[in-house]
Motif scaffolding. Structure first.
Motif, PDB file in Angstrom:
ATOM      1  N   LYS A   1      35.531  24.585  43.542  1.00 11.06           N
ATOM      2  CA  LYS A   1      36.900  24.069  43.634  1.00 11.06           C
ATOM      3  C   LYS A   1      37.893  25.219  43.803  1.00 11.06           C
ATOM      4  CE  LYS A   1      36.344  19.715  41.119  1.00 11.06           C
ATOM      5  NZ  LYS A   1      36.668  18.977  39.873  1.00 11.06           N
ATOM      6  N   ILE A   2      37.648  26.330  43.129  1.00 13.80           N
ATOM      7  CA  ILE A   2      38.521  27.498  43.298  1.00 13.80           C
ATOM      8  C   ILE A   2      38.430  28.013  44.739  1.00 13.80           C
ATOM      9  CG2 ILE A   2      38.876  29.902  42.599  1.00 13.80           C
ATOM     10  CD1 ILE A   2      38.005  29.108  39.790  1.00 13.80           C
ATOM     11  N   LEU A   3      37.227  28.048  45.294  1.00 13.91           N
ATOM     12  CA  LEU A   3      37.078  28.458  46.700  1.00 13.91           C
ATOM     13  C   LEU A   3      37.795  27.486  47.628  1.00 13.91           C
ATOM     14  CD1 LEU A   3      33.317  29.521  46.813  1.00 13.91           C
ATOM     15  CD2 LEU A   3      35.319  30.947  46.401  1.00 13.91           C
ATOM     16  N   LEU A   4      37.743  26.187  47.296  1.00 14.09           N
ATOM     17  CA  LEU A   4      38.420  25.187  48.121  1.00 14.09           C
ATOM     18  C   LEU A   4      39.925  25.359  48.055  1.00 14.09           C
ATOM     19  CD1 LEU A   4      38.295  22.710  49.921  1.00 14.09           C
ATOM     20  CD2 LEU A   4      38.145  21.281  47.873  1.00 14.09           C
ATOM     21  N   VAL A   5      40.459  25.660  46.882  1.00 15.05           N
ATOM     22  CA  VAL A   5      41.900  25.924  46.753  1.00 15.05           C
ATOM     23  C   VAL A   5      42.293  27.084  47.657  1.00 15.05           C
ATOM     24  CG1 VAL A   5      43.687  26.768  45.196  1.00 15.05           C
ATOM     25  CG2 VAL A   5      42.123  24.997  44.421  1.00 15.05           C
TER      26      VAL A   5
ATOM     27  N   PHE B   1      31.500  28.155  52.963  1.00 17.41           N
ATOM     28  CA  PHE B   1      32.111  27.917  54.273  1.00 17.41           C
ATOM     29  C   PHE B   1      31.137  27.226  55.229  1.00 17.41           C
ATOM     30  CE2 PHE B   1      34.915  31.599  53.009  1.00 17.41           C
ATOM     31  CZ  PHE B   1      36.042  30.822  52.832  1.00 17.41           C
ATOM     32  N   LYS B   2      29.851  27.518  55.103  1.00 18.93           N
ATOM     33  CA  LYS B   2      28.865  26.804  55.913  1.00 18.93           C
ATOM     34  C   LYS B   2      28.845  25.331  55.519  1.00 18.93           C
ATOM     35  CE  LYS B   2      25.046  28.886  56.816  1.00 18.93           C
ATOM     36  NZ  LYS B   2      23.674  29.481  56.699  1.00 18.93           N
ATOM     37  N   GLY B   3      28.920  25.054  54.211  1.00 18.77           N
ATOM     38  CA  GLY B   3      28.950  23.678  53.750  1.00 18.77           C
ATOM     39  C   GLY B   3      30.220  22.955  54.152  1.00 18.77           C
ATOM     40  N   GLN B   4      31.344  23.648  54.113  1.00 16.40           N
ATOM     41  CA  GLN B   4      32.615  23.030  54.512  1.00 16.40           C
ATOM     42  C   GLN B   4      32.593  22.655  55.988  1.00 16.40           C
ATOM     43  OE1 GLN B   4      36.129  25.537  54.715  1.00 16.40           O
ATOM     44  NE2 GLN B   4      37.374  23.904  53.800  1.00 16.40           N
ATOM     45  N   HIS B   5      32.041  23.541  56.815  1.00 14.88           N
ATOM     46  CA  HIS B   5      31.963  23.247  58.250  1.00 14.88           C
ATOM     47  C   HIS B   5      31.069  22.030  58.499  1.00 14.88           C
ATOM     48  CE1 HIS B   5      31.965  23.910  62.548  1.00 14.88           C
ATOM     49  NE2 HIS B   5      30.642  24.006  62.560  1.00 14.88           N
TER      50      HIS B   5
ATOM     51  N   ASP C   1      33.949  17.240  47.181  1.00 15.83           N
ATOM     52  CA  ASP C   1      34.757  16.591  48.219  1.00 15.83           C
ATOM     53  C   ASP C   1      35.692  17.635  48.824  1.00 15.83           C
ATOM     54  OD1 ASP C   1      36.316  15.061  49.854  1.00 15.83           O
ATOM     55  OD2 ASP C   1      37.149  13.779  48.283  1.00 15.83           O
ATOM     56  N   PHE C   2      35.335  18.125  49.996  1.00 14.56           N
ATOM     57  CA  PHE C   2      36.114  19.190  50.621  1.00 14.56           C
ATOM     58  C   PHE C   2      37.484  18.704  51.101  1.00 14.56           C
ATOM     59  CE2 PHE C   2      31.822  20.819  50.882  1.00 14.56           C
ATOM     60  CZ  PHE C   2      31.978  22.176  50.667  1.00 14.56           C
ATOM     61  N   HIS C   3      37.722  17.402  51.132  1.00 14.45           N
ATOM     62  CA  HIS C   3      39.011  16.873  51.584  1.00 14.45           C
ATOM     63  C   HIS C   3      39.977  16.596  50.441  1.00 14.45           C
ATOM     64  CE1 HIS C   3      37.097  15.307  55.597  1.00 14.45           C
ATOM     65  NE2 HIS C   3      37.297  16.609  55.589  1.00 14.45           N
ATOM     66  N   GLN C   4      39.575  16.869  49.202  1.00 16.03           N
ATOM     67  CA  GLN C   4      40.451  16.650  48.058  1.00 16.03           C
ATOM     68  C   GLN C   4      41.531  17.729  48.039  1.00 16.03           C
ATOM     69  OE1 GLN C   4      40.530  14.284  45.598  1.00 16.03           O
ATOM     70  NE2 GLN C   4      42.339  15.294  44.775  1.00 16.03           N
TER      71      GLN C   4
ATOM     72  N   LEU D   1      47.634  25.592  44.089  1.00 14.66           N
ATOM     73  CA  LEU D   1      47.108  26.867  43.613  1.00 14.66           C
ATOM     74  C   LEU D   1      47.016  26.884  42.090  1.00 14.66           C
ATOM     75  CD1 LEU D   1      46.199  29.786  44.094  1.00 14.66           C
ATOM     76  CD2 LEU D   1      48.613  30.455  44.030  1.00 14.66           C
ATOM     77  N   SER D   2      47.994  26.313  41.409  1.00 11.80           N
ATOM     78  CA  SER D   2      48.013  26.339  39.945  1.00 11.80           C
ATOM     79  C   SER D   2      46.849  25.564  39.335  1.00 11.80           C
ATOM     80  CB  SER D   2      49.338  25.779  39.421  1.00 11.80           C
ATOM     81  OG  SER D   2      49.552  24.463  39.895  1.00 11.80           O
ATOM     82  N   ASP D   3      46.183  24.717  40.124  1.00  8.13           N
ATOM     83  CA  ASP D   3      45.039  23.952  39.611  1.00  8.13           C
ATOM     84  C   ASP D   3      43.880  24.854  39.207  1.00  8.13           C
ATOM     85  OD1 ASP D   3      46.267  21.485  39.912  1.00  8.13           O
ATOM     86  OD2 ASP D   3      45.522  21.206  41.953  1.00  8.13           O
ATOM     87  N   ILE D   4      43.819  26.064  39.772  1.00  6.26           N
ATOM     88  CA  ILE D   4      42.675  26.914  39.441  1.00  6.26           C
ATOM     89  C   ILE D   4      42.717  27.368  37.986  1.00  6.26           C
ATOM     90  CG2 ILE D   4      42.496  27.703  41.817  1.00  6.26           C
ATOM     91  CD1 ILE D   4      43.582  30.378  40.984  1.00  6.26           C
ATOM     92  N   LEU D   5      43.891  27.349  37.355  1.00  7.67           N
ATOM     93  CA  LEU D   5      43.959  27.686  35.935  1.00  7.67           C
ATOM     94  C   LEU D   5      43.214  26.644  35.109  1.00  7.67           C
ATOM     95  CD1 LEU D   5      47.700  28.798  35.679  1.00  7.67           C
ATOM     96  CD2 LEU D   5      45.674  30.245  35.891  1.00  7.67           C
TER      97      LEU D   5
END
Length: 409
Positions: free
Chosen positions: A15-19, A116-120, A201-204, A208-212
């Motif tokens: 999720k942090i990577l997705l943010v 990134f491979k999974g996101q693609h 879910d890559f579309h969620q 940025l503050s969510d990573i805290l």
């Protein structure tokens, strides 16, 4: 319990990577990321730390400059962003930073490559909707899932892979990195009709503050993962050696008469054993009842999520991966407990002992001891082999892919 905690840790990491990826896209669209020039040198696709903080507050990604700086620092810790010359941590100053996705330095990080491979793959699948669908099972519906065979067929038709073997290899790598998973977590990726789904879910959308919040969740999960086992093992390991050996071995012998699958053999004392564990247990039966009962009360229930057979471990498609571990005992012992019969597995690990330092984890199955296959032995025989060559031992252990992904980064 441990399985759920590990799953939360992996989910928080991705999720942090997705943010970070969502933030990169937005900053490109609003021209916060541009080519910049400093001292006759051009820096492509970069942003200024101070300008980024202004933009983050304006777009409500953070409430204060301190919060924005802290969150960007966390992205840097996860190797999502970096200073263009790798000379500075993130600062609210006129310094240039860049997303590793923009200069392809992310390829040096295994987690980022898999993400990134999974996101693609996720984006392509959801755009076509050719493979994804809902699968119904008794009492449960698996949303947006896919069959392994159908995914491989689609990857070949879409040009994402050149050969079938390459597609299978890519999907197995995604599963080993927890980007995709079998819906019940029982199988590695196979080119057949088993059902899989994405772990995230890559579309969620996120701020940025969510990573805290993600970081707090991950920290609380990881800090509580082995609390009970650690306390129990410390108590066992720090007792005086004669009492520990007496009570623990007697407990193992008593358990064997009622239920052999609940036995455990603490590997506490590195002194040479001239006879079998059973013989020593008999000689030490004179140990006090009080100390025996005390130790028995410390022995935990099995940590296994489910029973695993030797045939499952030996199957070429097993989700359990082999890993070689070499240990040198300290003055007390190796510092771990094994249990179970064919196969034996690690029940408890002293967090301050040699086993923990060498990488031994609970729920690992013992495949071999000093080159000898022990999958079909009980824990007493395995313990005897470990103690034969005192002071050092070489083990091959088998770890489930969901556990190995957390342990190795």
């Amino acid at each position: 319990m441990l399985r759920r905690q590990r799953s939360r840790i992996e989910a928080c990491k991705y999720k942090i990577l997705l943010v970070g990826e969502q933030l990169r896209f937005q900053m490109h669209v609003q021209h916060v990321i541009e080519e910049r020039r400093f001292r006759l040198r051009n820096y492509k696709a970069c942003f200024v730390g101070r300008d980024a903080v202004d933009w983050l507050i304006l777009n409500r990604h953070a409430h204060t400059r301190e919060e924005a700086t802290m969150c960007m620092g966390l992205l840097q810790d996860q190797e999502i962003i970096h200073h263009v010359c790798d000379d500075h941590l993130f600062k609210d100053e006129c310094l240039f930073y860049r997303f590793r996705r923009d200069d392809e330095t992310y390829l040096q990080n295994k987690d980022l490559r898999a993400f990134f491979k999974g996101q693609h793959l996720f984006d392509r699948l959801f755009a076509s909707r050719a493979v994804l669908r809902d699968f119904h099972a008794p009492g449960v519906v698996y949303r947006d899932s896919f069959m392994g065979r159908e995914l491989i067929d689609w990857m070949l038709q879409s040009g994402l892979s050149i050969t079938r073997d390459a597609a299978i290899k890519d999907c197995r790598e995604l599963l080993e990195n927890d980007v995709i998973k079998h819906v019940t977590d029982d199988y590695h990726f196979r080119d057949d009709d088993l059902i899989y789904q994405f772990s995230l879910d890559f579309h969620q959308p996120y701020l940025l503050s969510d990573i805290l919040t993600f970081r707090r969740t991950s920290s609380s999960s990881s800090s509580s993962g082995y609390t009970r086992s650690s306390v129990e093992m410390t108590a066992l390991r720090r007792r005086s050696t004669p009492v520990s050996m007496t009570s623990s071995l007697r407990s193992a012998a008593d358990d064997s008469s009622s239920d052999s699958s609940r036995n455990s053999l603490p590997l506490l004392n590195p002194s040479p054993l001239e006879s079998s564990v059973d013989d020593m247990s008999g000689r030490l039966h004179s140990g006090s009842t009080e100390s025996t009962d005390s130790t028995c009360s410390l022995q935990p229930k099995s940590v296994l999520l489910r029973h695993v057979t030797v045939q499952e471990l030996e199957n070429p498609d097993t989700p359990y991966m082999k890993h070689t571990v070499k240990m040198v005992s300290d003055s007390v012992g190796y510092g771990f407990v094994i249990r179970g019969n064919s196969p034996a597995y690690v029940q408890t690990v002293d967090p301050n002992g040699p086993a923990a330092a060498a990488g031994i984890k609970v729920r690992q199955f013992i495949h071999s001891v000093n080159g000898k296959n022990v999958l079909r032995m009980d824990h007493k025989a395995v313990g005897k082999l470990i103690q034969q060559k005192m002071g050092t031992v070489c083990l091959v252990v088998m770890t489930h892919k969901r556990d190995a992904a957390v342990q190795t980064r």
